[in-house]
Design a protein around this motif. Sequence first.
Motif, PDB file in Angstrom:
ATOM      1  N   LEU A  52      70.017   1.722 -53.926  1.00 30.98           N
ATOM      2  CA  LEU A  52      68.592   1.147 -53.149  1.00 30.98           C
ATOM      3  C   LEU A  52      67.536   2.193 -53.520  1.00 30.98           C
ATOM      4  CD1 LEU A  52      70.098   1.162 -49.562  1.00 30.98           C
ATOM      5  CD2 LEU A  52      68.694  -0.540 -50.753  1.00 30.98           C
ATOM      6  N   ASN A  53      67.728   3.280 -54.243  1.00 29.80           N
ATOM      7  CA  ASN A  53      66.636   4.288 -54.650  1.00 29.80           C
ATOM      8  C   ASN A  53      65.698   3.112 -55.751  1.00 29.80           C
ATOM      9  OD1 ASN A  53      66.957   7.045 -53.681  1.00 29.80           O
ATOM     10  ND2 ASN A  53      68.853   6.537 -54.615  1.00 29.80           N
ATOM     11  N   SER A  54      66.471   2.189 -56.200  1.00 29.98           N
ATOM     12  CA  SER A  54      65.338   1.511 -57.028  1.00 29.98           C
ATOM     13  C   SER A  54      64.622   0.477 -56.212  1.00 29.98           C
ATOM     14  CB  SER A  54      66.366   0.715 -58.144  1.00 29.98           C
ATOM     15  OG  SER A  54      67.192  -0.180 -57.309  1.00 29.98           O
ATOM     16  N   GLU A  55      65.085   0.290 -55.154  1.00 27.24           N
ATOM     17  CA  GLU A  55      64.571  -0.657 -54.333  1.00 27.24           C
ATOM     18  C   GLU A  55      63.482   0.092 -53.431  1.00 27.24           C
ATOM     19  OE1 GLU A  55      64.765  -4.156 -54.198  1.00 27.24           O
ATOM     20  OE2 GLU A  55      66.131  -3.432 -55.854  1.00 27.24           O
ATOM     21  N   GLY A  65      59.492   1.231 -45.050  1.00 26.59           N
ATOM     22  CA  GLY A  65      59.684   1.641 -43.526  1.00 26.59           C
ATOM     23  C   GLY A  65      61.092   1.453 -43.171  1.00 26.59           C
ATOM     24  N   ASP A  66      62.030   0.746 -43.539  1.00 31.21           N
ATOM     25  CA  ASP A  66      63.361   0.418 -43.311  1.00 31.21           C
ATOM     26  C   ASP A  66      64.113   1.729 -43.799  1.00 31.21           C
ATOM     27  OD1 ASP A  66      62.964  -1.541 -41.968  1.00 31.21           O
ATOM     28  OD2 ASP A  66      63.390  -3.004 -43.625  1.00 31.21           O
ATOM     29  N   ILE A  67      65.245   2.259 -43.386  1.00 29.68           N
ATOM     30  CA  ILE A  67      66.063   3.429 -43.597  1.00 29.68           C
ATOM     31  C   ILE A  67      67.589   3.170 -43.811  1.00 29.68           C
ATOM     32  CG2 ILE A  67      66.545   5.860 -42.813  1.00 29.68           C
ATOM     33  CD1 ILE A  67      63.837   5.667 -41.369  1.00 29.68           C
ATOM     34  N   LEU A  68      68.132   4.006 -44.746  1.00 26.15           N
ATOM     35  CA  LEU A  68      69.324   3.887 -44.901  1.00 26.15           C
ATOM     36  C   LEU A  68      69.821   5.228 -44.615  1.00 26.15           C
ATOM     37  CD1 LEU A  68      72.073   2.326 -46.968  1.00 26.15           C
ATOM     38  CD2 LEU A  68      71.809   4.828 -47.033  1.00 26.15           C
ATOM     39  N   SER A  89      67.828  -6.972 -47.726  1.00 26.12           N
ATOM     40  CA  SER A  89      66.800  -7.597 -46.885  1.00 26.12           C
ATOM     41  C   SER A  89      65.892  -6.419 -46.294  1.00 26.12           C
ATOM     42  CB  SER A  89      67.554  -7.907 -45.734  1.00 26.12           C
ATOM     43  OG  SER A  89      68.194  -6.899 -44.849  1.00 26.12           O
ATOM     44  N   MET A  90      66.095  -5.196 -46.764  1.00 28.44           N
ATOM     45  CA  MET A  90      65.308  -3.875 -46.342  1.00 28.44           C
ATOM     46  C   MET A  90      64.043  -3.865 -46.904  1.00 28.44           C
ATOM     47  SD  MET A  90      68.490  -1.263 -45.820  1.00 28.44           S
ATOM     48  CE  MET A  90      67.547   0.104 -44.848  1.00 28.44           C
TER      49      MET A  90
END
Length: 275
Positions: free
Chosen positions: A140-143, A105-108, A101-102
């Motif tokens: 998540l890097n791929s997103e 601008g969103d962050i992990l 859903s991120m």
Amino acid sequence: MKAQITLTVNESKRIIAKGLKEELKIKNAFSYGKILLKGGTTVSAISEELVNMPLGISGRISTNGTKCSKSELDAPHCILIDKGQVIDVDEEVKFEESALSMSKGDILITGANIFDVYGNAAMMAGSPLGNFPGKIIPALNSEGIDIIIAAGLEKLSPAPVNQSIKAAGRKDIEISFGMAVGLIPIYGKLVHEQKAIEMLADVKATVIGRGGIMSGEGSTTLILEGKSEEVYRIVEVVKTLKGSDISGSPKSLVECTRGSIGCVEDLGCIYKKGY
């Protein structure tokens, strides 16, 4: 002006949390977007700064080795902060849905167990495939989602991380003090105490010493340089952090013993084998 400060490992975790709280990207994601937190003691300190909530701590390294929590966690290990609201996502489907859903601008934010001078980092995996965070975070890097790796300088390795990854491996270790672990590479912006200090004030921070004794083991000693008001700003922050304790929910900080809940998946553990 110059000042010299020393931060213990726990104080460094707290100053990393304070520095990240002041980062503009974090402020924007907190107010208008999403921040996904993957638990660990440094990330728990960040959670305390952002939402006043310590996280459940699963894996940890203690004097006994690589251990896990003795019992079920009394707080979420992973949370999603959605426009300032906390959502428990400490379950594979929820964590994956939150990650998907991120958007820009969103962050992990995650911790790491090791990093090198080139900025490469990795986290330990004591469960198969590192459980659901270990499977999802690297992807998540791929997103195109920003990943922040919050890790103190005590995690700095003298060797390249890729060598460490090759050396480790859950199924390749016969004897281990605690659970045998592998390493999962993670890629993102690395933030340690030196960088966090420079986020908090307009100063130059330079490491001049590492280590210590009498509960100062793992400490970092730094020189601060800048205008007096900026240097004093950090000195005052450090004064408030002196004596900081570990961050994490109380029950989760109790480490495993033989027969604990996580023993079934642990490999190589000498305590499990009764050595």
